[in-house]
Design a protein around this motif. Structure first.
Motif, PDB file in Angstrom:
ATOM      1  N   ASP A  73       0.821  -1.207   0.000  1.00 18.93           N
ATOM      2  CA  ASP A  73       0.000   0.000   0.000  1.00 18.93           C
ATOM      3  C   ASP A  73       0.857   1.260   0.000  1.00 18.93           C
ATOM      4  O   ASP A  73       0.387   2.329  -0.393  1.00 18.93           O
ATOM      5  N   ILE A  74       2.089   1.141   0.452  1.00 13.74           N
ATOM      6  CA  ILE A  74       2.944   2.324   0.577  1.00 13.74           C
ATOM      7  C   ILE A  74       3.322   2.874  -0.796  1.00 13.74           C
ATOM      8  O   ILE A  74       3.261   4.079  -1.041  1.00 13.74           O
ATOM      9  N   ILE A  75       3.703   1.995  -1.719  1.00 11.74           N
ATOM     10  CA  ILE A  75       4.165   2.426  -3.033  1.00 11.74           C
ATOM     11  C   ILE A  75       3.204   2.020  -4.148  1.00 11.74           C
ATOM     12  O   ILE A  75       2.858   2.823  -5.010  1.00 11.74           O
ATOM     13  N   LEU A  76       2.725   0.766  -4.120  1.00 13.14           N
ATOM     14  CA  LEU A  76       1.955   0.256  -5.254  1.00 13.14           C
ATOM     15  C   LEU A  76       0.595   0.925  -5.410  1.00 13.14           C
ATOM     16  O   LEU A  76       0.230   1.354  -6.507  1.00 13.14           O
ATOM     17  N   THR A  77      -0.178   0.998  -4.336  1.00 15.98           N
ATOM     18  CA  THR A  77      -1.554   1.483  -4.454  1.00 15.98           C
ATOM     19  C   THR A  77      -1.651   2.891  -5.035  1.00 15.98           C
ATOM     20  O   THR A  77      -2.516   3.141  -5.887  1.00 15.98           O
ATOM     21  N   PRO A 177      15.368   4.028  -7.759  1.00 12.93           N
ATOM     22  CA  PRO A 177      15.498   3.849  -6.309  1.00 12.93           C
ATOM     23  C   PRO A 177      15.301   5.135  -5.531  1.00 12.93           C
ATOM     24  O   PRO A 177      14.738   5.127  -4.437  1.00 12.93           O
ATOM     25  N   VAL A 178      15.750   6.258  -6.101  1.00 16.41           N
ATOM     26  CA  VAL A 178      15.596   7.544  -5.419  1.00 16.41           C
ATOM     27  C   VAL A 178      14.120   7.884  -5.267  1.00 16.41           C
ATOM     28  O   VAL A 178      13.671   8.317  -4.200  1.00 16.41           O
ATOM     29  N   ALA A 179      13.337   7.667  -6.342  1.00 21.01           N
ATOM     30  CA  ALA A 179      11.906   7.968  -6.269  1.00 21.01           C
ATOM     31  C   ALA A 179      11.204   7.045  -5.282  1.00 21.01           C
ATOM     32  O   ALA A 179      10.323   7.468  -4.531  1.00 21.01           O
ATOM     33  N   GLN A 180      11.599   5.785  -5.278  1.00 22.54           N
ATOM     34  CA  GLN A 180      10.983   4.842  -4.343  1.00 22.54           C
ATOM     35  C   GLN A 180      11.285   5.235  -2.901  1.00 22.54           C
ATOM     36  O   GLN A 180      10.407   5.181  -2.033  1.00 22.54           O
ATOM     37  N   LEU A 181      12.523   5.627  -2.656  1.00 23.40           N
ATOM     38  CA  LEU A 181      12.895   6.037  -1.301  1.00 23.40           C
ATOM     39  C   LEU A 181      12.170   7.309  -0.887  1.00 23.40           C
ATOM     40  O   LEU A 181      11.768   7.459   0.268  1.00 23.40           O
ATOM     41  N   SER A 182      11.988   8.235  -1.833  1.00 18.84           N
ATOM     42  CA  SER A 182      11.275   9.470  -1.488  1.00 18.84           C
ATOM     43  C   SER A 182       9.823   9.180  -1.160  1.00 18.84           C
ATOM     44  O   SER A 182       9.235   9.816  -0.284  1.00 18.84           O
ATOM     45  N   GLY A 183       9.238   8.207  -1.875  1.00 19.06           N
ATOM     46  CA  GLY A 183       7.872   7.811  -1.556  1.00 19.06           C
ATOM     47  C   GLY A 183       7.764   7.212  -0.172  1.00 19.06           C
ATOM     48  O   GLY A 183       6.844   7.514   0.591  1.00 19.06           O
ATOM     49  N   LEU A 184       8.718   6.346   0.173  1.00 19.74           N
ATOM     50  CA  LEU A 184       8.741   5.764   1.517  1.00 19.74           C
ATOM     51  C   LEU A 184       8.913   6.845   2.579  1.00 19.74           C
ATOM     52  O   LEU A 184       8.233   6.851   3.605  1.00 19.74           O
ATOM     53  N   ALA A 185       9.846   7.765   2.310  1.00 21.36           N
ATOM     54  CA  ALA A 185      10.134   8.811   3.299  1.00 21.36           C
ATOM     55  C   ALA A 185       8.942   9.738   3.497  1.00 21.36           C
ATOM     56  O   ALA A 185       8.651  10.159   4.626  1.00 21.36           O
ATOM     57  N   SER A 186       8.234  10.065   2.408  1.00 23.92           N
ATOM     58  CA  SER A 186       7.098  10.975   2.533  1.00 23.92           C
ATOM     59  C   SER A 186       5.994  10.374   3.372  1.00 23.92           C
ATOM     60  O   SER A 186       5.258  11.085   4.055  1.00 23.92           O
ATOM     61  N   ARG A 187       5.870   9.039   3.338  1.00 23.13           N
ATOM     62  CA  ARG A 187       4.837   8.387   4.132  1.00 23.13           C
ATOM     63  C   ARG A 187       5.297   8.146   5.568  1.00 23.13           C
ATOM     64  O   ARG A 187       4.484   8.025   6.469  1.00 23.13           O
ATOM     65  N   ARG A 188       6.610   8.109   5.758  1.00 20.84           N
ATOM     66  CA  ARG A 188       7.128   7.888   7.110  1.00 20.84           C
ATOM     67  C   ARG A 188       7.263   9.199   7.871  1.00 20.84           C
ATOM     68  O   ARG A 188       6.918   9.295   9.054  1.00 20.84           O
ATOM     69  N   PHE A 189       7.768  10.234   7.187  1.00 17.34           N
ATOM     70  CA  PHE A 189       8.098  11.476   7.881  1.00 17.34           C
ATOM     71  C   PHE A 189       7.209  12.643   7.474  1.00 17.34           C
ATOM     72  O   PHE A 189       7.336  13.744   8.008  1.00 17.34           O
ATOM     73  N   GLY A 190       6.298  12.435   6.510  1.00 14.71           N
ATOM     74  CA  GLY A 190       5.434  13.509   6.052  1.00 14.71           C
ATOM     75  C   GLY A 190       6.102  14.333   4.964  1.00 14.71           C
ATOM     76  O   GLY A 190       7.260  14.136   4.602  1.00 14.71           O
ATOM     77  N   GLY A 191       5.374  15.287   4.409  1.00 11.18           N
ATOM     78  CA  GLY A 191       5.901  16.119   3.339  1.00 11.18           C
ATOM     79  C   GLY A 191       5.707  15.460   1.988  1.00 11.18           C
ATOM     80  O   GLY A 191       5.316  14.306   1.881  1.00 11.18           O
TER      81      GLY A 191
END
Length: 381
Positions: A73-77, A177-191
């Motif tokens: 749900d974090i990246i795929l949905t 990988p950079v885009a995937q990490l930014s997606g993870l970070a935005s859901r973890r830390f906001g922004g």
């Protein structure tokens, strides 16, 4: 009950290593901890247990009651949508899968062969002669055009060119990988950050896809067309209802995401392995000239074994997973380790006859490029 050991690094460091050098990261853990170990990815609520034992892998997939880890749900949905086959479960998943199976029947797929051959021939004709060039972007171009014409049913014209441009940008971001990490970070830390830019690209792609769906419906001729989109529009659920536009959009994005980069990367790695091993390459040429395809199938199978293109295929256990050497409790997230069949000494000691044993061993030990994509060049001659 304790899980298999995991690296001492922080979840952030493990995620970074997985994102940029996944196969070396997995191999290092396997050498240090054995066939079974755990990894903890940033934003995941629990560790993912990676397994290599063939018996454990078989047991994992034989139990149909296992679910999917919630991490999708974090990246795929946000990309494929909530109705996608990649994220739905249970009765909803089975209903959509049953609806979509007929368009992908073997005989139906063979009917697209002339169009695919036309696309491939035109692409090869554009390659420089006697010069090296990166093969992976050319495979991406082929797979995207095949999807746009065979799956989406888009005819040549302004919308085709616009879709190709926009979807190329979307696909580049999903593979980054950079885009995937930014997606993870935005859901973890906001922004929002770079993810906001990607969402704008995705919105533009959606507008073009909905326009294509609307045109299919407005023409009234989709029942006479044979592209996958038209066939999905003709299909009906058991209650007689049809897929909504948003449902169709989600399945189109699913087919794009699941079929484009995976196919392009698999083809690129196959070229890479063949160009490093002239003996199998010559044998493949001779078998194709003789009208045989058994060796071609073996080559593709061995390439996929040595260079797996789907890094994770996890399950959340609904019941305990037990084998002779492993016991994992219900609720554990589990996935086969990438390239596990070629890394485990108990699995496949003799490779598929796509490559000789020595060549397979050499290919397996050769480090992939930093992005895990084919980094080799090809020369047309």
């Amino acid at each position: 009950m304790s899980l298999p050991p995991e690296p001492k690094n922080s979840p952030l460091m493990q995620t970074l290593r997985w994102s940029f050098r996944p196969l070396p990261f997995m191999q290092e853990n396997r050498e240090r901890y054995g066939d079974n170990f755990s990894v903890k990815f940033m934003t995941f609520e629990r560790p993912m247990v990676m397994i290599s034992d063939p018996a454990a892998i078989k047991a994992l997939y034989m139990e149909r009651s296992h679910g999917l880890p919630p991490g999708r749900d974090i990246i795929l949905t946000p990309i494929v949508g909530p109705r996608s086959l990649l994220v739905t479960e249970g009765a909803d998943h089975l209903a959509h899968r049953k609806l979509m199976l007929p368009p992908f029947h073997g005989e139906r797929m063979r009917s697209y062969q002339p169009l695919v051959e036309e696309i491939v021939d035109r692409e090869i004709d554009s390659w420089p002669v006697g010069e090296e060039f990166p093969i992976h972007p050319r495979m991406q171009a082929i797979t995207l055009e095949v999807i746009l014409k065979v799956v989406f049913g888009v005819a040549d014209g302004p919308r085709f060119e616009r879709l190709r441009t926009v979807l190329t940008q979307v696909l580049e971001e999903t593979a980054s990988p950079v885009a995937q990490l930014s997606g993870l970070a935005s859901r973890r830390f906001g922004g929002r950050g770079p993810w906001a830019k990607f969402e704008k690209q995705l919105k533009l792609a959606d507008e073009l896809l909905y326009a294509e769906i609307a045109e299919h419906r407005a023409s009234g001729a989709y029942e006479e067309r044979e592209d996958i989109l038209s066939l999905m529009m003709q299909a009906r659920f058991e209650d007689g209802s049809e897929m909504s536009d948003s449902d169709l959009r989600d399945q189109l994005m699913t087919l794009l995401l699941a079929g484009h980069e995976t196919t392009a990367t698999a083809l690129a790695w196959t070229f890479d392995l063949l160009l490093r091993h002239q003996g199998p390459l010559q044998r493949l040429r001779e078998s194709l000239e003789a009208g045989e395809d058994d060796y071609l199938r073996a080559v593709i199978s061995e390439s996929l074994r040595l260079r797996p293109v789907v890094p994770l295929a996890g399950r959340r256990l609904s019941v305990d997973l037990e084998t002779e050497n492993l016991h994992l409790p219900a609720g554990t997230d589990v996935s086969p380790s990438p390239s596990a069949p070629s890394a485990s000494s108990r699995t496949d000691p003799t490779p598929t006859p796509g490559f000789p044993s020595a060549a397979a061993s050499a290919a397996a030990s050769a480090p992939p490029s930093p992005s895990s994509r084919c980094g080799s060049s090809c020369a047309r001659c």
